[in-house]
Design an enzyme around this catalytic site. Structure first.
Site, PDB file in Angstrom:
ATOM      1  N   GLU A 384       0.838  -1.219   0.000  1.00  0.00           N
ATOM      2  CA  GLU A 384       0.000   0.000   0.000  1.00  0.00           C
ATOM      3  C   GLU A 384       0.865   1.259   0.000  1.00  0.00           C
ATOM      4  O   GLU A 384       0.522   2.254   0.628  1.00  0.00           O
ATOM      5  CB  GLU A 384      -0.935   0.039   1.220  1.00  0.00           C
ATOM      6  N   GLY A 385       1.977   1.194  -0.721  1.00  0.00           N
ATOM      7  CA  GLY A 385       2.893   2.326  -0.789  1.00  0.00           C
ATOM      8  C   GLY A 385       3.944   2.202   0.292  1.00  0.00           C
ATOM      9  O   GLY A 385       3.623   2.153   1.481  1.00  0.00           O
ATOM     10  N   PHE A 404       9.062  11.762  -7.795  1.00  0.00           N
ATOM     11  CA  PHE A 404       8.956  10.308  -7.960  1.00  0.00           C
ATOM     12  C   PHE A 404       9.875   9.764  -9.048  1.00  0.00           C
ATOM     13  O   PHE A 404      10.026   8.559  -9.178  1.00  0.00           O
ATOM     14  CB  PHE A 404       7.509   9.920  -8.315  1.00  0.00           C
TER      15      PHE A 404
HETATM   16  C1  LIG Z   1       2.683  -9.538   1.684  1.00  0.00           C
HETATM   17  C2  LIG Z   1       2.379  -8.594   0.560  1.00  0.00           C
HETATM   18  C3  LIG Z   1       1.076  -8.482   0.084  1.00  0.00           C
HETATM   19  C4  LIG Z   1       0.791  -7.637  -0.997  1.00  0.00           C
HETATM   20  N1  LIG Z   1      -0.500  -7.568  -1.491  1.00  0.00           N
HETATM   21  C5  LIG Z   1      -0.741  -6.858  -2.637  1.00  0.00           C
HETATM   22  C6  LIG Z   1      -2.050  -6.880  -3.266  1.00  0.00           C
HETATM   23  O1  LIG Z   1      -3.003  -7.494  -2.732  1.00  0.00           O
HETATM   24  N2  LIG Z   1      -2.216  -6.231  -4.449  1.00  0.00           N
HETATM   25  C7  LIG Z   1      -1.197  -5.556  -5.068  1.00  0.00           C
HETATM   26  O2  LIG Z   1      -1.425  -5.006  -6.137  1.00  0.00           O
HETATM   27  N3  LIG Z   1       0.039  -5.494  -4.491  1.00  0.00           N
HETATM   28  C8  LIG Z   1       0.292  -6.136  -3.310  1.00  0.00           C
HETATM   29  N4  LIG Z   1       1.548  -6.102  -2.724  1.00  0.00           N
HETATM   30  C9  LIG Z   1       2.629  -5.434  -3.438  1.00  0.00           C
HETATM   31  C10 LIG Z   1       3.062  -4.109  -2.790  1.00  0.00           C
HETATM   32  O3  LIG Z   1       2.069  -3.141  -2.956  1.00  0.00           O
HETATM   33  C11 LIG Z   1       4.399  -3.728  -3.453  1.00  0.00           C
HETATM   34  O4  LIG Z   1       5.354  -4.642  -2.946  1.00  0.00           O
HETATM   35  C12 LIG Z   1       4.813  -2.302  -3.134  1.00  0.00           C
HETATM   36  O5  LIG Z   1       4.011  -1.380  -3.843  1.00  0.00           O
HETATM   37  C13 LIG Z   1       6.290  -2.031  -3.464  1.00  0.00           C
HETATM   38  O6  LIG Z   1       6.597  -2.494  -4.734  1.00  0.00           O
HETATM   39  P1  LIG Z   1       7.903  -3.429  -4.966  1.00  0.00           P
HETATM   40  O7  LIG Z   1       7.867  -4.525  -3.980  1.00  0.00           O
HETATM   41  O8  LIG Z   1       7.933  -3.770  -6.408  1.00  0.00           O
HETATM   42  O9  LIG Z   1       9.120  -2.524  -4.589  1.00  0.00           O
HETATM   43  P2  LIG Z   1       9.852  -1.443  -5.543  1.00  0.00           P
HETATM   44  O10 LIG Z   1       8.842  -0.534  -6.140  1.00  0.00           O
HETATM   45  O11 LIG Z   1      10.808  -2.154  -6.439  1.00  0.00           O
HETATM   46  O12 LIG Z   1      10.665  -0.619  -4.445  1.00  0.00           O
HETATM   47  C14 LIG Z   1      11.896  -1.108  -3.869  1.00  0.00           C
HETATM   48  C15 LIG Z   1      12.460   0.000  -2.992  1.00  0.00           C
HETATM   49  O13 LIG Z   1      12.718   1.161  -3.791  1.00  0.00           O
HETATM   50  C16 LIG Z   1      12.054   2.284  -3.240  1.00  0.00           C
HETATM   51  N5  LIG Z   1      11.615   3.201  -4.282  1.00  0.00           N
HETATM   52  C17 LIG Z   1      10.881   2.917  -5.392  1.00  0.00           C
HETATM   53  N6  LIG Z   1      10.654   4.019  -6.091  1.00  0.00           N
HETATM   54  C18 LIG Z   1      11.248   5.034  -5.416  1.00  0.00           C
HETATM   55  C19 LIG Z   1      11.363   6.446  -5.629  1.00  0.00           C
HETATM   56  N7  LIG Z   1      10.795   7.057  -6.676  1.00  0.00           N
HETATM   57  N8  LIG Z   1      12.078   7.172  -4.735  1.00  0.00           N
HETATM   58  C20 LIG Z   1      12.625   6.581  -3.635  1.00  0.00           C
HETATM   59  N9  LIG Z   1      12.539   5.251  -3.378  1.00  0.00           N
HETATM   60  C21 LIG Z   1      11.872   4.510  -4.265  1.00  0.00           C
HETATM   61  C22 LIG Z   1      10.880   1.697  -2.479  1.00  0.00           C
HETATM   62  O14 LIG Z   1      10.383   2.602  -1.508  1.00  0.00           O
HETATM   63  C23 LIG Z   1      11.493   0.456  -1.898  1.00  0.00           C
HETATM   64  O15 LIG Z   1      12.194   0.785  -0.738  1.00  0.00           O
HETATM   65  C24 LIG Z   1       1.836  -6.893  -1.603  1.00  0.00           C
HETATM   66  C25 LIG Z   1       3.141  -6.983  -1.078  1.00  0.00           C
HETATM   67  C26 LIG Z   1       3.415  -7.802  -0.008  1.00  0.00           C
HETATM   68  C27 LIG Z   1       4.810  -7.889   0.530  1.00  0.00           C
END
Ligand SMILES: Cc1cc2nc3c(=O)[nH]c(=O)nc-3n(C[C@H](O)[C@H](O)[C@H](O)COP(=O)(O)OP(=O)(O)OC[C@H]3O[C@@H](n4cnc5c(N)ncnc54)[C@H](O)[C@@H]3O)c2cc1C
Length: 406
Positions: A384-385, A404
């Site tokens: 959720e962000g 962003f």
């Molecule tokens: C247990 C679990 C359940 C989930 N359930 C759902 C669900 O039901 N539906 C769904 O759609 N998603 C779901 N998610 C996914 C979740 O929303 C994403 O994991 C989350 O949005 C982060 O995306 P990512 O893991 O790809 O990380 P990334 O986007 O790859 O980020 C990796 C790191 O880089 C940082 N980062 C990225 N962009 C920037 C920026 N512009 N500036 C600074 N830092 C940055 C992030 O903050 C993070 O620290 C779930 C995740 C988990 C772990």
């Protein structure tokens, strides 16, 4: 579960109940409406009987009885409880928040089940669906017989959903979806998914029965967090859908983002529940555990930890109550929810880690809920962000500059 751990869970459940009052340093509970208090008591009771005695075992095994829980939660009106009509309870935002808090005092995974069902899948249909879609899906989702999930994140696109690769193209009046979604809560057990895909006209949402040919879901294994929750990958391979699978009024990325705001609101409250449960446990442990001839709760360093945590918990609760009252007044803005999610999850995880130190070696044991909560909150921090994304949302509000990237 061993007899000893069952006994421990029960003892924690009892002390958790008894110790609510001392943690309410500012008498904030006194400002709750009677109806909100009653809803909270019902949810706390359900968690005490239906979650606490079993959740350590579910966590250890990495599986929870999601379907049974959904039906039980549906029976007391917890699913989509802040929505109106179609079998939904129409409760206040504060009541919904309190329900999330009590659920997450049991386990973040259990609260996630309710959040994803109500605030993501049901909300998307309730807000953006046709009348037929609402009547078809919402009543059985509210009762817990139909489980929903929400597919936005992809393997290569998480924080930046605008870059999503999942596509939907028109073929006659049908839609054909190709792509994949990753980290989707409830996906392996879901009956229906709200899937977000790129079209020639921008991002659109689709209501996809999970039994549709070309849809496959698999459980993501080896999670070290949120183990009492089902999380999956969804593959969409030439999935043909009728025209009426499209959510008619969801146009552009602002539609899924509005659903995320709903779910984030629940997290603002929920994280406090996990933190409160940790603090109850640590207080109980510290008063009973003796070292150097006295209870460790009698050491100044321990009291400093306990006091700081209790203060942060109350500040987080104050913040959640304020946001809840803005939501009930219809004026809550997304960046205000970001303030709540950033602060309350960040503080909750700090509280969980600090409580773990108070339990010493027992802090790493599954016989106590503290490390389970701390590990769960790692997921809550990310989904959720992420915290960084919420900092950027708040930063944009402060400076007028979007940082962003892109
Ligand atoms: C247990 C679990 C359940 C989930 N359930 C759902 C669900 O039901 N539906 C769904 O759609 N998603 C779901 N998610 C996914 C979740 O929303 C994403 O994991 C989350 O949005 C982060 O995306 P990512 O893991 O790809 O990380 P990334 O986007 O790859 O980020 C990796 C790191 O880089 C940082 N980062 C990225 N962009 C920037 C920026 N512009 N500036 C600074 N830092 C940055 C992030 O903050 C993070 O620290 C779930 C995740 C988990 C772990």
């Amino acid at each position: 579960m061993s007899e000893r751990s069952a006994g421990t869970s029960e003892r924690i459940a009892r002390t958790g109940q008894d110790r609510t009052a001392p943690l309410d340093l500012l008498d904030l509970d006194g400002s709750l409406a009677e109806e909100d208090r009653q809803i909270r008591a019902v949810v706390a009771g359900l968690v005490t009987t239906r979650v606490r005695p079993y959740v350590a075992r579910w966590y250890e095994l990495g599986e929870a009885p999601i379907r049974d829980l959904a039906v039980e939660f549906g029976r007391v009106g917890l699913l989509g409880m802040h929505l109106t009509g179609y079998g939904c309870a129409g409760a206040s935002a504060v009541a919904y928040g309190l329900a999330c808090l009590e659920l997450e005092a049991g386990d973040s995974g259990v609260r996630s089940l309710v959040s994803v069902q109500g605030s993501l899948a049901m909300y998307a249909i309730w807000r953006y669906g046709s009348e037929e879609q609402k009547q078809h899906w919402l009543p059985s989702m509210a009762s817990g017989e139909t489980i929903g999930c929400f597919g936005l994140t992809e393997p290569d696109h998480g924080s930046d959903p605008a870059s999503m690769a999942t596509r939907a193209r028109r073929d006659g009046t049908d839609w054909v979806l190709d792509g994949g979604k990753m980290w989707i809560t409830n996906a392996p057990v879901a009956d229906v998914a709200v899937i977000w895909a790129r079209t020639d006209g921008g991002v659109r949402g689709f209501v996809v029965p999970m039994g549709t040919p070309g849809v496959t879901a698999r459980e993501i294994r080896h999670k070290m967090s949120l183990r009492a929750s089902s999380t999956g990958e969804i593959v969409l391979d030439e999935v043909r859908l009728p025209a009426d699978a499209l959510l008619p009024t969801a146009t552009g990325l602002k539609a899924p983002l509005s659903c995320l705001t709903e779910a984030r609101y629940g997290i603002v409250w929920g994280a406090l529940g996990a933190a409160r449960d940790c603090l109850h446990t640590a207080l109980d442990y510290a008063t009973g555990r003796e070292q150097f001839g006295r209870p460790i709760a009698g050491f100044q360093l321990t009291q400093a930890k306990l006091a700081d945590m209790a203060v942060e918990l109350q500040k987080g609760y104050l913040l959640a109550l304020h946001l809840g009252r803005l939501a009930d007044a219809g004026t809550l803005r997304p960046e205000q929810v970001s303030v709540g999610k950033l602060n309350n999850v960040r503080e909750a995880i700090e509280i969980a880690r600090q409580c773990r130190t108070i339990l010493g070696a027992n802090g790493i044991s599954g016989e106590y809920p503290v490390l389970r909560h701390a590990n769960n909150l790692e997921s809550v921090l990310t989904y959720e962000g992420t915290s960084e994304i919420h900092q950027l949302v708040i930063g944009q509000r402060l400076t007028g500059l979007a940082a962003f990237g892109g």
